[in-house]
Design a protein around this motif. Structure first.
Motif, mmCIF file in Angstrom:
data_model
loop_
_atom_site.group_PDB
_atom_site.id
_atom_site.type_symbol
_atom_site.label_atom_id
_atom_site.label_comp_id
_atom_site.label_asym_id
_atom_site.label_seq_id
_atom_site.Cartn_x
_atom_site.Cartn_y
_atom_site.Cartn_z
ATOM 1 N N LYS A 143 0.833 -1.205 0.000
ATOM 2 C CA LYS A 143 0.000 0.000 0.000
ATOM 3 C C LYS A 143 0.868 1.256 0.000
ATOM 4 O O LYS A 143 0.583 2.227 -0.725
ATOM 5 C CB LYS A 143 -0.919 0.001 1.226
ATOM 6 C CG LYS A 143 -1.871 1.191 1.308
ATOM 7 C CD LYS A 143 -2.884 1.164 0.180
ATOM 8 C CE LYS A 143 -3.927 2.248 0.335
ATOM 9 N NZ LYS A 143 -4.918 2.231 -0.761
ATOM 10 N N ALA A 144 1.922 1.239 0.798
ATOM 11 C CA ALA A 144 2.803 2.406 0.872
ATOM 12 C C ALA A 144 3.514 2.644 -0.456
ATOM 13 O O ALA A 144 3.605 3.789 -0.928
ATOM 14 C CB ALA A 144 3.826 2.212 1.992
ATOM 15 N N ARG A 179 4.076 6.120 -5.257
ATOM 16 C CA ARG A 179 4.148 6.174 -6.717
ATOM 17 C C ARG A 179 2.904 6.813 -7.334
ATOM 18 O O ARG A 179 2.820 6.930 -8.553
ATOM 19 C CB ARG A 179 4.288 4.752 -7.283
ATOM 20 C CG ARG A 179 5.639 4.105 -7.040
ATOM 21 C CD ARG A 179 5.596 2.647 -7.439
ATOM 22 N NE ARG A 179 6.876 1.987 -7.303
ATOM 23 C CZ ARG A 179 7.647 1.624 -8.327
ATOM 24 N NH1 ARG A 179 7.242 1.859 -9.561
ATOM 25 N NH2 ARG A 179 8.806 1.019 -8.126
ATOM 26 N N GLY A 180 1.939 7.188 -6.512
ATOM 27 C CA GLY A 180 0.692 7.703 -7.049
ATOM 28 C C GLY A 180 -0.105 6.644 -7.784
ATOM 29 O O GLY A 180 -0.878 6.931 -8.697
ATOM 30 N N ALA A 222 -2.831 4.683 -7.431
ATOM 31 C CA ALA A 222 -4.069 4.459 -6.685
ATOM 32 C C ALA A 222 -4.807 3.208 -7.122
ATOM 33 O O ALA A 222 -5.544 2.609 -6.339
ATOM 34 C CB ALA A 222 -4.982 5.673 -6.820
ATOM 35 N N GLN A 223 -4.614 2.764 -8.356
ATOM 36 C CA GLN A 223 -5.324 1.605 -8.876
ATOM 37 C C GLN A 223 -4.501 0.325 -8.834
ATOM 38 O O GLN A 223 -4.951 -0.723 -9.292
ATOM 39 C CB GLN A 223 -5.771 1.880 -10.316
ATOM 40 C CG GLN A 223 -6.673 3.089 -10.468
ATOM 41 C CD GLN A 223 -7.926 2.973 -9.632
ATOM 42 O OE1 GLN A 223 -8.586 1.930 -9.602
ATOM 43 N NE2 GLN A 223 -8.275 4.054 -8.943
ATOM 44 N N GLY A 224 -3.291 0.389 -8.315
ATOM 45 C CA GLY A 224 -2.459 -0.814 -8.230
ATOM 46 C C GLY A 224 -1.997 -1.315 -9.583
ATOM 47 O O GLY A 224 -1.842 -2.524 -9.779
ATOM 48 N N LYS A 225 -1.753 -0.403 -10.512
ATOM 49 C CA LYS A 225 -1.315 -0.805 -11.845
ATOM 50 C C LYS A 225 0.197 -0.958 -11.950
ATOM 51 O O LYS A 225 0.708 -1.515 -12.925
ATOM 52 C CB LYS A 225 -1.782 0.230 -12.888
ATOM 53 C CG LYS A 225 -3.298 0.424 -12.948
ATOM 54 C CD LYS A 225 -4.006 -0.870 -13.320
ATOM 55 C CE LYS A 225 -5.509 -0.649 -13.458
ATOM 56 N NZ LYS A 225 -6.230 -1.911 -13.745
ATOM 57 N N LYS A 226 0.938 -0.477 -10.950
ATOM 58 C CA LYS A 226 2.400 -0.536 -10.986
ATOM 59 C C LYS A 226 2.989 -1.416 -9.882
ATOM 60 O O LYS A 226 4.078 -1.954 -10.030
ATOM 61 C CB LYS A 226 2.982 0.880 -10.843
ATOM 62 C CG LYS A 226 2.564 1.846 -11.947
ATOM 63 C CD LYS A 226 3.098 1.415 -13.296
ATOM 64 C CE LYS A 226 2.711 2.411 -14.382
ATOM 65 N NZ LYS A 226 3.163 1.970 -15.722
ATOM 66 N N VAL A 227 2.270 -1.524 -8.760
ATOM 67 C CA VAL A 227 2.784 -2.276 -7.604
ATOM 68 C C VAL A 227 1.755 -3.308 -7.187
ATOM 69 O O VAL A 227 0.557 -3.002 -7.107
ATOM 70 C CB VAL A 227 3.084 -1.334 -6.415
ATOM 71 C CG1 VAL A 227 3.691 -2.112 -5.253
ATOM 72 C CG2 VAL A 227 4.014 -0.200 -6.845
ATOM 73 N N MET A 228 2.202 -4.531 -6.908
ATOM 74 C CA MET A 228 1.281 -5.574 -6.458
ATOM 75 C C MET A 228 1.982 -6.477 -5.450
ATOM 76 O O MET A 228 3.206 -6.415 -5.266
ATOM 77 C CB MET A 228 0.796 -6.423 -7.639
ATOM 78 C CG MET A 228 1.868 -7.266 -8.282
ATOM 79 S SD MET A 228 1.237 -8.413 -9.536
ATOM 80 C CE MET A 228 0.452 -9.661 -8.493
ATOM 81 N N SER A 229 1.204 -7.307 -4.794
ATOM 82 C CA SER A 229 1.754 -8.236 -3.806
ATOM 83 C C SER A 229 1.408 -9.666 -4.174
ATOM 84 O O SER A 229 0.376 -9.936 -4.792
ATOM 85 C CB SER A 229 1.224 -7.919 -2.402
ATOM 86 O OG SER A 229 -0.196 -7.979 -2.374
ATOM 87 N N MET A 231 7.688 0.515 6.736
ATOM 88 C CA MET A 231 8.918 -0.039 6.171
ATOM 89 C C MET A 231 9.310 0.630 4.870
ATOM 90 O O MET A 231 10.481 0.689 4.514
ATOM 91 C CB MET A 231 8.749 -1.548 5.892
ATOM 92 C CG MET A 231 8.801 -2.434 7.108
ATOM 93 S SD MET A 231 8.270 -4.112 6.693
ATOM 94 C CE MET A 231 9.319 -4.476 5.285
ATOM 95 N N ALA A 232 8.328 1.129 4.133
ATOM 96 C CA ALA A 232 8.571 1.546 2.758
ATOM 97 C C ALA A 232 9.420 2.808 2.650
ATOM 98 O O ALA A 232 10.191 2.957 1.708
ATOM 99 C CB ALA A 232 7.237 1.748 2.026
ATOM 100 N N SER A 233 9.282 3.729 3.609
ATOM 101 C CA SER A 233 10.001 5.001 3.518
ATOM 102 C C SER A 233 10.278 5.541 4.917
ATOM 103 O O SER A 233 9.419 5.454 5.793
ATOM 104 C CB SER A 233 9.178 6.022 2.727
ATOM 105 O OG SER A 233 9.766 7.311 2.811
ATOM 106 N N PRO A 234 11.466 6.139 5.123
ATOM 107 C CA PRO A 234 11.743 6.769 6.421
ATOM 108 C C PRO A 234 11.107 8.147 6.536
ATOM 109 O O PRO A 234 11.062 8.722 7.622
ATOM 110 C CB PRO A 234 13.271 6.872 6.418
ATOM 111 C CG PRO A 234 13.624 7.040 4.967
ATOM 112 C CD PRO A 234 12.618 6.212 4.200
#
Length: 953
Positions: free
Chosen positions: A319-320, A325-326, A328-335, A664-667
């Motif tokens: 999610k982070a 990355r902006g 919102a639709q999960g087109k670039k990052v997935m799990s 975890m994703a960003s400090p």
């Protein structure tokens, strides 16, 4: 007549679509529960279709009103051929498995060769519009009853169901090119030979190998390939220990020599901390996907032995990454989450995680779940491990399709995984792939499974490995030659041997090389903080005033708020005008100032938008327009960072894990989880114990998660009083016995060396500062804050802007600043305390007229213990008796943490009393300088410690 297994009653609504609505003549449908024969649609020569239409429309209104599709129950899923994947071998009487059962439906054998018009709701015809009933049954059986079993008819979306049907019913969909088959074979070779290599080199080591489910490697790679093809750039994985080393080697592409180094017990770690076993470690890697020739970032999240605990952590990190990355639709990052069958069915956090999947502030827009279904859990038979037919049934709660597949059919596995990836990236919903396989060895390589599963393991010992089966198939059909196959094996064996040779040259282990969430640019090139200083945490007064102004207003026009809320906003305006803050406004100031500095702030938990105690009100609700809301915090400055505040589901384990992963994703984000009451953290204890308190020691992973735990003995009963500070203090790693050296950077160095920070603030200003310090520190540590309840509205618990403006900072210890501090030599008693009890002590001191004789010093940062400031305070009052005072509660273990640290800093030369710990409830410590006194008796005797002489332990 295997081809007769699936007739209408077996397929239910599926059959309704196959044989209905387009005048398919099936003469009657009668079962023992449906009464007399019903007239069905006649042939294409004409007739009524009312019955089938009624069935179809009934299904649209309520899928439960018609028979389920049940092909998966008779699919050939178990590669061993000894168990039914659904734990049920019963075949209902309405299923036609032999010719003599045709009469059950008023059918005859001759009807099998009649041709029927196919309905538009099926895809088995391909380009054909009519098929014989025999061919219809054969094609349906090939789709639903071979090595793939599909569960999707519970999904209440016709479009999605039709999409799945098309993917599996269309003739020829599972045909692969020669190149695709060769790639699959090569991936199977790498998967199996990796395990074989480890078994040869380290035969007595636990590695939790993948033998029996080697197809998982090409399965995961197919999901990644297909997702990359559809635009995914970042994949975050979570998985248990089984097969983890193989995934690191052949999916993430971790250097083999670094994996092999983990088997060398003589290598010393270059990093501080305990480290962790090799099959718990994570990894982050950017590389080119060779199938799509696109960049892909892969991250495997480190996790403990606690199965499924990593699930919400992965989702939070995903999610982070999407947020930053902006996406919102999960087109670039997935799990992708990999599960074991027993844990997937047995661990409640799986359910908690699924229920986050479609919540606006928690959704990751679909996850591909891969279940390694060994058909056993350690030594427990699945019939004793779950009540549901399948281990995957929990996924039904979110309408996720479930694809069961025989893991000894690699091509079926690859096709299913490709469809699963396409489903996720088309509908942005979860999907489950159930790899029905086996575990060739015991729970680990040293375990003997024949003790408890003798018959299963006799069959497993006879089982031909999937690599040989598939290689023989491809050789037989001429796709590869035996020589090519053997060369592929030799090639990978050589790669492993060369890496093994290089691993022998390694002298030390670098755990930093296994980081799953690196923060580029935050640390120096060696992974160390760029400085060991922390700037002042105060801010300019005009910023405080501006934030106070927004916090006391409604930024939207024509927005009607509750009259009670209007009163609260007027109170905030008055405080701002008077240059004061209460607890809620101080929090507003901290969050708002960080947003101004470009720091994303996310606050999550149960009812956090309003606040359990109705003090926060960060989300305003229009009283006349449903669902119209306003978050004033997002209206502070035009170019501010976004503020996310979200009420969570009624979950602690899942949600805290999610927020930990998010942090975890960003400090450069302040991520906070607030428990509704402090003691509610105990249902998330696994996340606290295994990730938060020990994450850096095990995985060299920094994390700045903040836990807000409402705490205080205020008549709410045992469940809503104590946040159990003793548990957090017990797990703090600062040394109670070592007398520290007070260097120039002692304060920051002490924070850097600790595993987490525990505070109990007594003023709004200090709460403001500790939140800002969390971001301004040159490193990240978890922060545990025991927040107040009654102090939220206590008239004395307010702070001036003077304590928050530029140049001010967090006070680890707040010393006495009243009359006693003006003449310290006259002070008879110095009382140390923390939190709310300070106000009780001040009130009692005033009523007794003891302001000049009793000094009260507040310990705000409990861990790491501020030895330097406590020493300074004790030396300031050389003639005073010393006492530690806490709220009365026999289980509140400040005492157990505080006592040895006071003894260390005082070098055991001065006695100290412990007030708030009932002597009758405490064991003898054997320390002559330790005295225990109850709080009420202490107050009743006007702070007269001598009245308790003799209460020595």
């Amino acid at each position: 007549m295997n081809q007769l297994r699936l007739l209408p009653s077996r397929l239910g609504a599926q059959a309704v679509r196959l044989l209905a609505a387009h005048e398919v003549p099936v003469f009657g449908w009668r079962s023992r529960s449906s009464g007399p024969p019903a007239t069905l649609p006649s042939s294409k020569d004409g007739g009524s279709s009312s019955y089938m239409e009624e069935m179809y429309f009934a299904w649209l209104e309520n899928p439960r009103s018609v028979h389920k599709i049940r092909g998966h129950h008779v699919a050939q899923l178990d590669p061993l051929g000894i168990l039914d994947a659904d734990l049920d071998s019963f075949v209902p009487s309405d299923l036609i498995t032999t010719i003599d059962k045709l009469a059950f439906y008023d059918l005859q054998e001759a009807d099998l060769d009649k041709e029927f018009q196919l309905p538009t709701t099926t895809f088995i015809g391909g380009s054909e519009n009519t098929l014989s009933l025999r061919e219809i049954i054969r094609r349906l059986e090939n789709t639903y009853c071979q090595h793939i079993g599909l569960e999707f008819m519970f999904i209440n979306d016709v479009e999605q169901c039709q999409w799945i049907r098309q993917k599996f019913e269309t003739p020829g969909v599972m045909q692969f090119s020669s190149e695709e088959k060769r790639t699959l074979l090569a991936r199977l070779v790498r998967s199996m030979r990796f395990e074989d290599f480890l078994a040869r080199k380290w035969s007595s080591e636990k590695r939790f190998g993948l033998e029996g489910c080697e197809v998982m490697i090409p399965a995961l790679k197919t999901i990644i390939d297909k997702s990359s093809e559809m635009g995914i750039e970042n994949v975050i994985l979570g998985m248990p220990h089984r097969g983890r080393l193989n995934v690191l080697a052949n999916v993430i592409r971790k250097d083999l020599e670094q994996i092999f180094c983990q088997f060398d017990p003589k290598l010393e770690a270059a990093d501080e901390g305990s480290g962790d076993v090799k099959y718990h470690l994570g990894m982050y890697h950017e590389r080119i996907n060779r199938v799509t020739n696109r960049n892909i970032t892969l991250s495997l999240v480190a996790n403990p032995s606690h199965l499924e605990a990593v699930d919400p952590v992965v989702q939070g990190k995903t999610k982070a990454e999407q947020f930053y990355r902006g996406d919102a639709q999960g087109k670039k990052v997935m799990s992708i989450l990999v599960h074991g069958d027993a844990a997937f069915a047995g661990q409640g956090v799986v359910y908690e995680t699924f229920h986050l999947s479609d919540l606006p502030s928690y959704t990751t827009n679909g996850t591909v779940h891969v279940v390694v279904n060994n058909q056993i859990g350690f030594t427990t038979d699945p019939r004793m491990a779950r009540s549901s037919p399948y281990p995957t049934d929990v996924a039904r709660v979110v309408n996720a399709p479930i694809f069961h597949v025989n893991a000894d059919d690699p091509e079926a596995v690859i096709y299913v995984c490709s469809v699963a990836a396409e489903w996720r990236n088309t509908f942005n919903k979860d999907v489950v792939v159930d790899l029905v396989c086996y575990r060739r060895r015991g729970h680990n390589e040293m375990d003997e499974p024949m003790f408890t599963q003798p018959l299963m393991y006799k069959q497993i010992h006879r089982q031909v490995p999937v690599l040989k089966k598939y290689a023989d198939k491809l050789i037989a059909e001429g796709t590869v030659t035996l020589q090519e196959f053997e060369e592929e094996i030799a090639k990978y064996d050589r790669i492993c041997e060369e890496a093994y040779g290089r691993s022998k040259d390694k002298k030390i282990l670098h755990i930093k090389h296994w980081l799953d969430s690196p923060w580029p640019g935050f640390f120096n090139v060696d992974g160390e903080p760029k400085s060991m200083t922390c700037p002042a945490t105060g801010i300019p007064e005009d910023v405080l005033t501006h934030i106070g102004s927004v916090a006391s207003s409604v930024p939207l026009e024509d927005f009607k708020i509750h009259t009670g809320l209007s009163r609260i906003l007027r109170g905030r305006a008055d405080m701002t005008k008077n240059r004061t803050v209460d607890w809620a406004l101080a929090e507003y100031m901290a969050f708002g100032s960080l947003l101004k500095e470009g720091i994303h702030v996310r606050l999550s938990g149960q009812d956090v938008e309003r606040g359990t105690f109705s003090h926060r009100h960060h989300v305003l609700h229009d009283q006349e327009v449903d669902r119209r809301t306003c978050v004033p915090m997002n209206h502070l400055w035009p170019d501010q960072a976004p503020y996310t505040v979200c009420n969570s589901s009624l979950s602690e384990y899942g949600v805290l894990g999610f927020e930990l992963g998010y942090a975890m994703a960003s400090p450069n984000a302040l991520v906070l989880w607030e428990a509704q009451f402090g003691d509610f953290h105990n249902t998330a204890q696994c996340i606290i114990d295994q990730f938060i308190s020990t994450g850096q020691a095990k995985w060299v992973r920094h994390n700045g998660i903040v836990l807000l735990l409402p705490h205080g003995m205020e008549g709410m009963g045992p469940e809503h009083s104590s946040a159990r500070p003793e548990r957090f203090l017990q797990m703090s790693n600062d040394d109670s016995d070592a007398y520290p050296a007070f260097t120039k950077d002692f304060e920051v160095s002490q924070l850097y060396d600790c595993n987490w920070i525990v505070v109990n603030c007594s003023t709004p200003a200090n709460y403001f500062h500790v939140l800002r310090r969390q971001i301004l520190l040159p490193f990240r540590k978890p922060l545990i804050i025991f927040t107040p309840k009654s102090l939220l509205r206590h008239p004395e618990a307010k702070s001036s802007f003077d304590q928050m403006v530029s140049g001010t900072s967090f006070q680890r210890v707040i010393p006495e600043d009243g009359a006693a501090a003006q003449a310290p030599e006259q002070v008879q008693r110095l009382i140390f305390c923390t939190g709310k009890v300070y106000y009780d002590l001040v009130k009692e001191r005033s009523s007794q007229g003891l302001e000049e004789k009793v000094a009260i010093t507040r310990l705000e940062q409990i861990s790491p213990f501020p030895f330097d400031l406590i020493k300074q305070e004790a030396e300031k009052y050389p003639g005073a008796e010393l006492a530690w005072c806490q709220e009365e509660h026999k289980n509140m273990g400040y005492y157990d943490y505080i006592s040895p640290r006071f003894m260390t800093i005082l070098r055991r030369t001065r006695p100290i009393w412990y007030v708030g710990r009932d002597p009758a409830a405490a064991p003898a410590t054997g320390n002559r300088n330790t005295h225990l006194v109850s709080l009420q008796k202490f107050l009743d005797t006007a702070f007269n410690l001598q009245a308790f002489e003799g209460k020595t332990f």
